[in-house]
Write a protein that holds these residues in place. Sequence first.
Motif, mmCIF file in Angstrom:
data_model
loop_
_atom_site.group_PDB
_atom_site.id
_atom_site.type_symbol
_atom_site.label_atom_id
_atom_site.label_comp_id
_atom_site.label_asym_id
_atom_site.label_seq_id
_atom_site.Cartn_x
_atom_site.Cartn_y
_atom_site.Cartn_z
ATOM 1 N N PRO A 181 38.182 34.892 53.189
ATOM 2 C CA PRO A 181 39.608 35.074 52.895
ATOM 3 C C PRO A 181 39.943 36.529 52.557
ATOM 4 C CG PRO A 181 38.665 33.264 51.627
ATOM 5 C CD PRO A 181 37.518 34.017 52.222
ATOM 6 N N ILE A 182 41.196 36.859 52.750
ATOM 7 C CA ILE A 182 41.753 38.136 52.332
ATOM 8 C C ILE A 182 42.670 37.850 51.143
ATOM 9 C CG2 ILE A 182 43.242 40.061 52.979
ATOM 10 C CD1 ILE A 182 42.372 39.436 55.930
ATOM 11 N N VAL A 183 42.491 38.611 50.067
ATOM 12 C CA VAL A 183 43.291 38.428 48.855
ATOM 13 C C VAL A 183 44.246 39.618 48.747
ATOM 14 C CG1 VAL A 183 43.244 38.155 46.340
ATOM 15 C CG2 VAL A 183 41.410 37.165 47.750
ATOM 16 N N TYR A 184 45.504 39.398 49.133
ATOM 17 C CA TYR A 184 46.511 40.455 49.170
ATOM 18 C C TYR A 184 47.134 40.672 47.799
ATOM 19 C CZ TYR A 184 46.438 39.499 54.221
ATOM 20 O OH TYR A 184 46.061 39.323 55.527
ATOM 21 N N ASN A 240 40.100 33.875 29.262
ATOM 22 C CA ASN A 240 40.144 33.597 27.833
ATOM 23 C C ASN A 240 39.241 34.530 27.043
ATOM 24 O OD1 ASN A 240 41.940 31.357 28.202
ATOM 25 N ND2 ASN A 240 40.187 30.144 28.879
ATOM 26 N N GLY A 241 39.256 35.808 27.384
ATOM 27 C CA GLY A 241 38.511 36.800 26.636
ATOM 28 C C GLY A 241 37.074 37.001 27.077
ATOM 29 N N VAL A 242 36.603 36.221 28.035
ATOM 30 C CA VAL A 242 35.224 36.339 28.519
ATOM 31 C C VAL A 242 35.245 36.853 29.953
ATOM 32 C CG1 VAL A 242 33.073 35.120 28.998
ATOM 33 C CG2 VAL A 242 34.447 34.500 27.001
ATOM 34 N N ALA A 243 34.495 37.916 30.216
ATOM 35 C CA ALA A 243 34.500 38.548 31.537
ATOM 36 C C ALA A 243 33.278 38.130 32.343
ATOM 37 C CB ALA A 243 34.533 40.060 31.400
ATOM 38 N N GLU A 244 33.523 37.740 33.570
ATOM 39 C CA GLU A 244 32.450 37.454 34.518
ATOM 40 C C GLU A 244 32.364 38.618 35.495
ATOM 41 O OE1 GLU A 244 31.207 34.316 38.084
ATOM 42 O OE2 GLU A 244 33.170 34.156 37.109
ATOM 43 N N LYS A 249 35.057 34.163 44.985
ATOM 44 C CA LYS A 249 35.574 33.937 43.630
ATOM 45 C C LYS A 249 37.001 34.458 43.474
ATOM 46 C CE LYS A 249 31.117 33.601 41.354
ATOM 47 N NZ LYS A 249 30.219 34.075 40.271
ATOM 48 N N LEU A 250 37.285 35.594 44.068
ATOM 49 C CA LEU A 250 38.644 36.131 43.987
ATOM 50 C C LEU A 250 39.643 35.233 44.709
ATOM 51 C CD1 LEU A 250 37.763 39.868 44.622
ATOM 52 C CD2 LEU A 250 38.782 38.963 42.519
ATOM 53 N N ILE A 296 33.879 45.006 39.041
ATOM 54 C CA ILE A 296 35.015 44.082 39.107
ATOM 55 C C ILE A 296 34.669 42.884 38.248
ATOM 56 C CG2 ILE A 296 36.497 42.655 40.560
ATOM 57 C CD1 ILE A 296 35.794 44.466 42.921
ATOM 58 N N ASP A 297 35.550 42.556 37.305
ATOM 59 C CA ASP A 297 35.369 41.400 36.425
ATOM 60 C C ASP A 297 36.536 40.436 36.592
ATOM 61 O OD1 ASP A 297 33.142 42.663 35.395
ATOM 62 O OD2 ASP A 297 34.117 43.250 33.514
ATOM 63 N N ILE A 298 36.268 39.152 36.467
ATOM 64 C CA ILE A 298 37.307 38.142 36.277
ATOM 65 C C ILE A 298 37.240 37.740 34.811
ATOM 66 C CG2 ILE A 298 38.138 35.837 36.837
ATOM 67 C CD1 ILE A 298 36.947 36.176 39.623
#
Length: 291
Positions: free
Chosen positions: A229-232, A187-191, A277-278, A182-184
């Motif tokens: 947290p839950i991210v729906y 601006n073109g850069v993936a964490e 983070k999500l 899983i990446d975030i």
Amino acid sequence: MAGAAVFLIAAIVVGVLRGVPADEGAAATPSPSATATTTPTPAPTASPTPTVAGFPQNANPYDVSTLPQVNVFAVIPSLPVDDSPFGPTTAERAVPLGVGAPVWADPRGEPVAYLPREYAYDGTTVPVIERQEHWIKVLLTGRQAMPSQGNPAQVAGWLRVSDVEVAPSTETVVVSISARTIDIVRNGVAERIAGDFAWGTDATPTPVGRAFIMTTRVVPEYGYTRGHPIVYLSVQSPTLDGFGGADAAVTAFHYHDDRSGPISNGCLRVDPEAITKLSALPLGTPVIVNP
């Protein structure tokens, strides 16, 4: 819940939205979280493109109170299913003005629903997937049909530019089930925030394709989340009409002690650092789940 309501599938939305408890199983000792790393992978969102004329302008007034409301529980057969589930977005998100904005299946016809500006469970900040001079195409919550009756995939619709506020959207979440990553992407850069996670079983698979973050909230009564947290997400189960006695089966990211492999009802189970983070991402952030 097969493999714990990791699908949070309606259990979560149903639980949070209607007080139905989620069946995630007994809580165990939390596992150590993985360390997130940063990797320069390409962004999945497209660079902004010039606005095209597209469909003609429609300046007609509409009484949205006469139209069905787009929300997580809505089943609106006239809403089209997203016809490019792995396509890019325009790197923008939109919010309706006033009480809400009419929604068109085809801008050459009449509106088929309306997107409220405010709703108890959010879903009103939506990603733009196509931009024209007078119109934008967006992803929406709700379904065209229940899985037992038709196509339950991610739905979309058209809004008039004059009916919305549009703002830049700089993040996208990119999930690869086969690579277990899983990446975030910003601006073109993936964490890289996860190198392993849990996903749906063959009977209750995680929906693939593009969706967006509908709402984020803490639900203390769900012990399996350990207070995280839950991210729906906007998309719902491809096989379940509902869950926990309600008529919604929503996918989500959430924490769970058991979080590796195809063991959930469709939700994506992640570690504490990843869910933190999500949960910090704005509503309306696009999420692309690749097989």
